[in-house]
Motif scaffolding. Structure first.
Motif, PDB file in Angstrom:
ATOM      1  N   UNK A  62       2.078  13.708  14.748  1.00  0.00           N
ATOM      2  CA  UNK A  62       3.205  13.200  15.489  1.00  0.00           C
ATOM      3  C   UNK A  62       4.511  13.071  14.681  1.00  0.00           C
ATOM      4  N   UNK A  63       4.148  12.750  13.540  1.00  0.00           N
ATOM      5  CA  UNK A  63       5.408  12.676  12.490  1.00  0.00           C
ATOM      6  C   UNK A  63       6.086  13.945  12.197  1.00  0.00           C
ATOM      7  N   UNK A  64       5.272  15.110  12.132  1.00  0.00           N
ATOM      8  CA  UNK A  64       5.766  16.612  11.874  1.00  0.00           C
ATOM      9  C   UNK A  64       6.358  17.282  13.121  1.00  0.00           C
ATOM     10  N   UNK A  65       5.399  17.236  14.252  1.00  0.00           N
ATOM     11  CA  UNK A  65       5.831  17.787  15.294  1.00  0.00           C
ATOM     12  C   UNK A  65       6.722  17.452  16.304  1.00  0.00           C
ATOM     13  N   UNK A  66       6.656  15.944  16.298  1.00  0.00           N
ATOM     14  CA  UNK A  66       7.548  15.109  17.425  1.00  0.00           C
ATOM     15  C   UNK A  66       8.568  14.162  16.562  1.00  0.00           C
ATOM     16  N   UNK A  67       8.648  14.195  15.144  1.00  0.00           N
ATOM     17  CA  UNK A  67       9.517  13.545  14.600  1.00  0.00           C
ATOM     18  C   UNK A  67       9.329  12.001  14.748  1.00  0.00           C
ATOM     19  N   UNK A  68       8.142  11.386  15.108  1.00  0.00           N
ATOM     20  CA  UNK A  68       7.692   9.968  15.205  1.00  0.00           C
ATOM     21  C   UNK A  68       7.070   9.202  14.264  1.00  0.00           C
ATOM     22  N   UNK A  69       7.864   8.320  13.846  1.00  0.00           N
ATOM     23  CA  UNK A  69       7.333   7.146  12.761  1.00  0.00           C
ATOM     24  C   UNK A  69       6.136   6.451  13.538  1.00  0.00           C
ATOM     25  N   UNK A  70       5.200   6.321  12.849  1.00  0.00           N
ATOM     26  CA  UNK A  70       4.041   5.629  13.290  1.00  0.00           C
ATOM     27  C   UNK A  70       3.856   4.480  12.550  1.00  0.00           C
ATOM     28  N   UNK A  71       3.748   3.019  13.037  1.00  0.00           N
ATOM     29  CA  UNK A  71       3.590   1.917  12.306  1.00  0.00           C
ATOM     30  C   UNK A  71       1.926   1.358  12.413  1.00  0.00           C
ATOM     31  N   UNK A  72       1.322   1.242  11.452  1.00  0.00           N
ATOM     32  CA  UNK A  72      -0.108   0.582  11.495  1.00  0.00           C
ATOM     33  C   UNK A  72       0.051  -0.791  11.226  1.00  0.00           C
ATOM     34  N   UNK A  73      -0.402  -1.787  12.429  1.00  0.00           N
ATOM     35  CA  UNK A  73      -0.446  -3.047  12.073  1.00  0.00           C
ATOM     36  C   UNK A  73      -2.024  -3.535  12.067  1.00  0.00           C
ATOM     37  N   UNK A  74      -2.399  -4.575  11.538  1.00  0.00           N
ATOM     38  CA  UNK A  74      -3.804  -5.004  11.399  1.00  0.00           C
ATOM     39  C   UNK A  74      -3.827  -6.586  11.340  1.00  0.00           C
ATOM     40  N   UNK A  75      -4.616  -7.117  12.079  1.00  0.00           N
ATOM     41  CA  UNK A  75      -4.785  -8.501  12.153  1.00  0.00           C
ATOM     42  C   UNK A  75      -5.433  -8.932  10.705  1.00  0.00           C
ATOM     43  N   UNK A  76      -5.378 -10.284  10.762  1.00  0.00           N
ATOM     44  CA  UNK A  76      -5.853 -11.016   9.193  1.00  0.00           C
ATOM     45  C   UNK A  76      -7.108 -11.063   9.342  1.00  0.00           C
ATOM     46  N   UNK A  77      -7.863 -11.119  10.597  1.00  0.00           N
ATOM     47  CA  UNK A  77      -9.391 -11.349  10.601  1.00  0.00           C
ATOM     48  C   UNK A  77      -9.984 -10.311  11.315  1.00  0.00           C
ATOM     49  N   UNK A  78     -11.367 -10.045  10.914  1.00  0.00           N
ATOM     50  CA  UNK A  78     -12.152  -8.887  11.439  1.00  0.00           C
ATOM     51  C   UNK A  78     -12.914  -9.272  12.816  1.00  0.00           C
ATOM     52  N   UNK A  79     -13.517  -8.652  13.272  1.00  0.00           N
ATOM     53  CA  UNK A  79     -14.521  -8.955  14.384  1.00  0.00           C
ATOM     54  C   UNK A  79     -15.573  -9.778  13.764  1.00  0.00           C
TER      55      UNK A  79
END
Length: 250
Positions: A62-79
């Motif tokens: 996505x970053x290379x071919x589409x020039x799109x920055x990806x943000x990974x978010x994650x909650x404080x708690x797990x399942x």
């Protein structure tokens, strides 16, 4: 204040197709946002092949071919954290949450919606691009009249089958769709089809064992009318019957 365009991306076929369709039709995207849900502190909610593909193939592409920055978010708690959390009030005070209920499950809200909204709120004004297809009337109805939501696949009349082909042509179709799988999601989801549970038990017995462990502690059944152990017994019996038939055919 300038509006930011955020694409909600699970890296399933529909969210990928929505991003591609939006970009190809002149739309802009400031960021693709992926919410990484965790089963516990070390184990992802994604099927292993999907988890690996996201980080090693999809995000770089996505970053290379589409020039799109990806943000990974994650909650404080797990399942698992939330599963063993105890009720602090009401008739179940002192009991653990256990498996989520079918309608209004705590997992979607606590593990996905909260961290995504927290990130979205860091932008003053934003619009969200979501991968809902034209042949998903219930999901489409709940979002279509929201002025802050963009549904590229609905706008361009794209079905689930077509989104599959769009992602495939772009080289962005997850290997988790192999052998006929049509939808992706958390491997421990209580809302998945029985065929997917059967497949999980066969292909990832170590993950299935984790579900069996939780099943022993939950205050409610995994499905409304069946426990994980019920399914384990059913699948074992099916395997035995299949082995007998195979022996008779030899």
């Amino acid at each position: 204040m300038e509006t930011c365009y955020l694409a909600s991306c699970s890296f399933g076929k529909d969210s990928i197709a929505a991003i591609i369709t939006h970009l190809q039709n002149g739309g802009g995207i400031d960021e693709a946002v992926y919410c990484r849900i965790m089963f516990d502190d070390t184990l992802s909610a994604e099927l292993p092949e999907h988890e690996e593909w996201i980080h090693e193939t999809a995000i770089p592409k996505l970053e290379k071919d589409w020039g799109l920055n990806t943000k990974i978010v994650q909650g404080e708690k797990t399942y698992v954290d939330q599963f063993y959390r105890k009720y602090k009030k009401g008739k179940r005070v002192g009991e653990i949450y256990g498996f989520p209920i079918l309608l209004g499950p705590w997992c979607n809200d606590r593990l996905k919606v909260v961290p995504l909204n927290k990130h979205k709120n860091t932008f003053g004004k934003s619009k969200e691009i979501i991968g809902i297809t034209i042949d998903e009337p219930n999901r489409m109805k709940s979002k279509r009249n929201n002025p802050d939501v963009i549904l590229p696949l609905v706008e361009h009349g794209i079905t689930q089958a077509q989104s599959f082909e769009i992602a495939k042509r772009a080289g962005l179709l997850s290997p988790a769709y192999n052998k006929g799988r049509t939808r992706l999601g958390c491997w421990f989801c209580h809302n998945q089809r029985i065929d997917e549970l059967r497949r999980l038990r066969k292909e990832y017995p170590e993950l299935w064992d984790r579900l069996l462990q939780l099943d022993k502690d939950s205050i409610r059944t995994f499905f409304s009318n069946a426990t994980v152990h019920d399914f384990d017994k059913r699948f074992t019996e099916e395997d035995c019957q299949l082995n007998i038939l195979n022996c008779l055919e030899v």
